[in-house]
Scaffold this motif. Sequence first.
Motif, mmCIF file in Angstrom:
data_model
loop_
_atom_site.group_PDB
_atom_site.id
_atom_site.type_symbol
_atom_site.label_atom_id
_atom_site.label_comp_id
_atom_site.label_asym_id
_atom_site.label_seq_id
_atom_site.Cartn_x
_atom_site.Cartn_y
_atom_site.Cartn_z
ATOM 1 N N PRO A 201 44.218 -14.694 -16.994
ATOM 2 C CA PRO A 201 43.336 -13.591 -17.375
ATOM 3 C C PRO A 201 44.140 -12.287 -17.357
ATOM 4 C CG PRO A 201 42.817 -14.393 -15.166
ATOM 5 C CD PRO A 201 43.869 -15.288 -15.706
ATOM 6 N N PRO A 202 43.541 -11.178 -17.778
ATOM 7 C CA PRO A 202 44.277 -9.906 -17.729
ATOM 8 C C PRO A 202 44.650 -9.558 -16.287
ATOM 9 C CG PRO A 202 42.312 -9.703 -19.097
ATOM 10 C CD PRO A 202 42.207 -11.015 -18.389
ATOM 11 N N LEU A 203 45.943 -9.527 -15.993
ATOM 12 C CA LEU A 203 46.418 -9.293 -14.635
ATOM 13 C C LEU A 203 47.438 -8.168 -14.607
ATOM 14 C CD1 LEU A 203 47.058 -12.950 -13.374
ATOM 15 C CD2 LEU A 203 45.067 -11.504 -12.871
ATOM 16 N N SER A 204 47.483 -7.464 -13.484
ATOM 17 C CA SER A 204 48.566 -6.515 -13.247
ATOM 18 C C SER A 204 49.859 -7.280 -13.017
ATOM 19 C CB SER A 204 48.256 -5.656 -12.024
ATOM 20 O OG SER A 204 47.079 -4.908 -12.204
ATOM 21 N N THR A 205 50.971 -6.618 -13.300
ATOM 22 C CA THR A 205 52.264 -7.297 -13.207
ATOM 23 C C THR A 205 52.594 -7.735 -11.788
ATOM 24 O OG1 THR A 205 53.259 -5.090 -13.040
ATOM 25 C CG2 THR A 205 53.254 -6.143 -15.207
ATOM 26 N N TYR A 206 51.972 -7.111 -10.780
ATOM 27 C CA TYR A 206 52.368 -7.426 -9.407
ATOM 28 C C TYR A 206 51.675 -8.669 -8.848
ATOM 29 C CZ TYR A 206 48.127 -5.447 -7.189
ATOM 30 O OH TYR A 206 46.844 -5.198 -6.773
ATOM 31 N N VAL A 207 50.719 -9.259 -9.552
ATOM 32 C CA VAL A 207 50.031 -10.446 -9.029
ATOM 33 C C VAL A 207 50.275 -11.699 -9.862
ATOM 34 C CG1 VAL A 207 48.265 -9.212 -7.753
ATOM 35 C CG2 VAL A 207 47.857 -9.790 -10.161
ATOM 36 N N VAL A 208 51.304 -11.689 -10.714
ATOM 37 C CA VAL A 208 51.710 -12.930 -11.368
ATOM 38 C C VAL A 208 52.839 -13.546 -10.547
ATOM 39 C CG1 VAL A 208 50.966 -12.170 -13.647
ATOM 40 C CG2 VAL A 208 53.328 -11.743 -12.913
ATOM 41 N N VAL A 209 53.105 -14.830 -10.776
ATOM 42 C CA VAL A 209 54.028 -15.526 -9.880
ATOM 43 C C VAL A 209 54.663 -16.718 -10.569
ATOM 44 C CG1 VAL A 209 52.260 -17.082 -8.933
ATOM 45 C CG2 VAL A 209 54.252 -16.485 -7.522
ATOM 46 N N VAL A 210 55.898 -17.003 -10.170
ATOM 47 C CA VAL A 210 56.547 -18.274 -10.489
ATOM 48 C C VAL A 210 57.269 -18.718 -9.219
ATOM 49 C CG1 VAL A 210 58.259 -19.493 -11.857
ATOM 50 C CG2 VAL A 210 56.857 -17.735 -12.931
ATOM 51 N N ASN A 211 56.837 -19.831 -8.642
ATOM 52 C CA ASN A 211 57.509 -20.436 -7.495
ATOM 53 C C ASN A 211 58.022 -21.805 -7.918
ATOM 54 O OD1 ASN A 211 56.722 -18.321 -5.698
ATOM 55 N ND2 ASN A 211 54.721 -19.291 -5.442
#
Length: 833
Positions: A201-211
Motif C-alpha cells: 500500500p502507499p507507504l513512507s520510505t522508512y517503513v519498507v523492508v528487505v530482510n
Amino acid sequence: MERMSDAPTRTEPASLTQVEAEARAALISVRRYDIAVDMTGLLDGPTIECVSTIAFECAEPGASTFVDCAADIRSATLNGRDLDLSIFDAGRLPLPDLAADNVLVVASAQSDTGRSVGILRTVDPSDKLVYVWTSFEPDAARYVWACFDQPDLKAPHGFVVTAPESWTVLSNSAPDQVEPADEGTASVETPARVWTFGDTPPLSTYVVVVNAGPFVELRREVDGYDLGLYARQSLARYLDRDADELFELTRQGLAWFGGQFDQPFPQRRYDQVFVPNMGGAMENWGCVTWTDAVIYRSPPTYAQRQARASVLMHEMAHMWFGDLVTMRWWDDLWLNEAFASWAATWALVGAGTEHTDAWAGFLCALKLEGYRADMSPGTHPIRGDVPDVAQAMANFDAITYSKGQSVLKQLSAYVGDDAFVRGLQAYFRDHAWGNTRLDDLIDAVAAAAGRDLSSWTPAWLDSAGTDTIRLADGALSIVAPDGGVPRPHRFDIVSYVVRDDVLHAVATTPVESTEASVEVDLPEADLHLLNANDLTFAAVRPDATSLATLLSRAGDLPDPLSRALAGGTAWDMMVKGELGAGDVVGVLTAALVTERSPIVVESFLGMALKAAEQWAPADQVAPLLLEVASTASGLTVEPDFRMPALRALAASASTADHFEILREPADHERDLAWRVLARRAELGDYDEDAVTALEKADLDPEAWVRALAVRGAQPDAAAKDEAWSALMVDRTVPMGSSLVQVGNLFWRPTQAELLKPWTDRYLDVLPSLASGGLLAVGGLIRVLFPFAVADQEFHDRALSLAEAPGTHPAIRQNLLTGADTLRRMLAARALSS
C-alpha cells in the motif's frame, strides 16, 4: 551515463531540513517505486546493488529538485536522459528540468553494510551463515537505494529481489513468485533465486523492508491471518520454545487493535523477523524486524516476557499509527512513538493477555526513565522544532516514548477512555494512507469527547519539565518546574486507614485541576495516595503522615500499581536529594517481603540493585548489596519468583552462604552460571577454566560475549582493555542485551580508581559515533555511560562536550541527560556519607 568511480570525492550525506522537505512535497508527488535488489554479493562480500525506478509527478514542469541516495551511484537517467553524476554530492542527486510526469532510474551499490546504517550484514559466529536486515527510520533508506526519503511522500513499493538460493527473502507482504534466477542475472557466480513481491500500500520510505538469510521459519494460521516467525538457524530451538507465546500475543494484538480501532489489519500476512545485532525493533509494514536478543537463550523471567510482549504490541500498534496514518514531518515523531507505547500497555492490560499488571511494569522502569530525562538540562517539550532529520534522531528518547505515553494516558483519563477510543476510530477512518499533523488527532478526540482541548494541548506538549503535586493541610498545590502555570491534571486520590494492621481504602477522590492550588475534601486517613492508578505525569509528595505510611507500608497497598507508585515515589525522592540510597533500598526490600506481583518483585529487585551500586557512596555499596542479597535469598524459595531472585542474588552475592544457594541452580541453568562467574570475577575470584568450559558447553551463538563480559568484570587493566576494544574500538559486541551485559560488568562500582582512564576514553570516542545508525548511537551512549564510577571531573567534561559547537544533536541529548543523572548521583552519595 557517468560511472561513480569517475566522480570527485563526496561529502557526508546532508541532513534533510523541514524547509527542504516541505518544498519538495509541494513540488512532487510519487506514484510508485519499483526497486530491483541484488543481494548475491552479500553472501561472500559486503555489496548490495539496487536499481530504483521512481515514477512521480511534478506540479511545476521545468522546476528542479533532488533525489536522496547515500550509496554509490552507478548510473542515473531522468525521463530517458542521462544525469550528470559529477554534481552528485552530500547524498543528493539534482533532478533538473522536471516534466509533469517523470520516471527516474538510479542504479547504485552500497558496500558499507557493516555499521547498521540502514542495512547490516552479519555472519553468525557459530555456523558462519550470513544474515542481512534493513531498518530505515528516520532517513536511512537512502543508504540502500535512491528515494525521496521523507515521510510525507508515500507511495506503493514493488520489490524484486535476487538472493542466494539458500536464502529466504522477506519484505512487507508475501512474495507473489519465487523462481530460479536466469543465468547471468546475479552479480556473482552463485545459484540464486528471484523473489517478486506484490505492491505495498502507499507507504513512507522508512517503513519498507528487505530482510534475507537462511532463516528458520515457523508459520501459523490464526483468525484468518497468516502469521510468520523467523530467526537465524542457531536460535531455532529457542524460537520453537517461545513460538506458542509469540503467536498467541500476535493473535491477541491483531484482534484487540482491529476491534478497538474499528479497522482490522488489512493484510493477511504478518511476519516478525528476529535478527542479530539489532538494538531494538522496527515497525515495517507487515514485517516487523527486531533484535533476536529477545529470543532468550535461557527460560525468560516474567519481566523479560512482559518486556518482549510490550515490544510486540508497540510495533503492531504502529501498523495503524505510523504506517497506515503517518506524521507529515518528524516534529510529530513523539506522537508516533508515544502512541505505540501507550497502545502497547493498553493492549497488554485489555486484550486478554496475562500481563494485566503492565502499567505497574511501565511505571517501575520506563516511566522513571521519562522522569529522569525530563528533569535534566537535556529535556525538551514533547512537541518541538525539528529543523532537520539529525535533530529528529536526538528526539528518540525517554521524553518521546515514556513521557509521551504517560501524556496520552492522561489525555484518555481527561476526556474519558470511551471518547478517546472513538476519537482514534475517526482519526484512522478519515486519514487512512495519508499524512497528518498533531491537530488532526486532537481535533478527532475533542470532537468525540465534546471538549475543547485547545489549551490542554500546548500546556502538555509545548513546555518541558515535570509538575509536582503536593498535599498539605487539606489542599493540593501543583507546582510547575519553571514556576509558571501548571498543566491541567486529571488524577485520583485514594485514602487509606490502618485497621488491624491492614490498609483499608475508605474513599476515592477524583481531581481535575487547572490552577496551582486546589481545595480537596478528604476523609481522615493514614495515607492519601496521590495519583492513584498513575493517571498523570507528575511527581507526587503527600502530607507528612501519608508519606511516612507510604514508605513504611509500601508492600501493604492492595494492588501492584499502587505498590509500584510507592516505590517510584521513594526513587524520585532519592533522585532529588530527599532520601538516601540506603533508605530507598530499605523501602524496596521491606516491600519485597510480602510482594506477590511478579513484575513488581522483579522491578523492585532491579531498583534496589541500582540504588546500591550507583547511588550509594563507595563505603556503603557492599553493605547495601548484602541487604539486597539477603532479601533475594529469601525469595528464592518462592517458585514464582525463584529465577529473578536467583539472578539478583548472583549480582549481589556477598557471602559463602549466598554462593552456596546459587551453586546447584547454576549447575542446571547456564545464564545463572554466567552471572555467578561474573560476580566472582568482580570480587577478584576469576576462574579461567570455568569460563572456558562454560563457553564450550553453551549453545548460545553469543556465548563468547558472556565470556568476554566475565573477563571484563575483573579488577584487572588487561581484562578491561580487552572488553573495551570489543565494545568501542572494534565494536564486535552485538547491540541489545549483549551490549548491556558487557557494559554493566565493565563499570563496576568498587573499581572506580582502576576505571578512571576508561571514563576519559568514553568521552574521547563519542564524536566518532555520529555517523553510526540510530539504534547503535543511542545504545552505545546510554548503555556505556559510566554512572557507577564517574566523578565530578568526568561530569564537567561531559557537559563541556555536550555544549561544544558541532556536537551531533543525538550525542548532545544523551550526554546532557546522563550528566544530570550523574550530578544527582554524586549528590546522593554525598548525602549518604
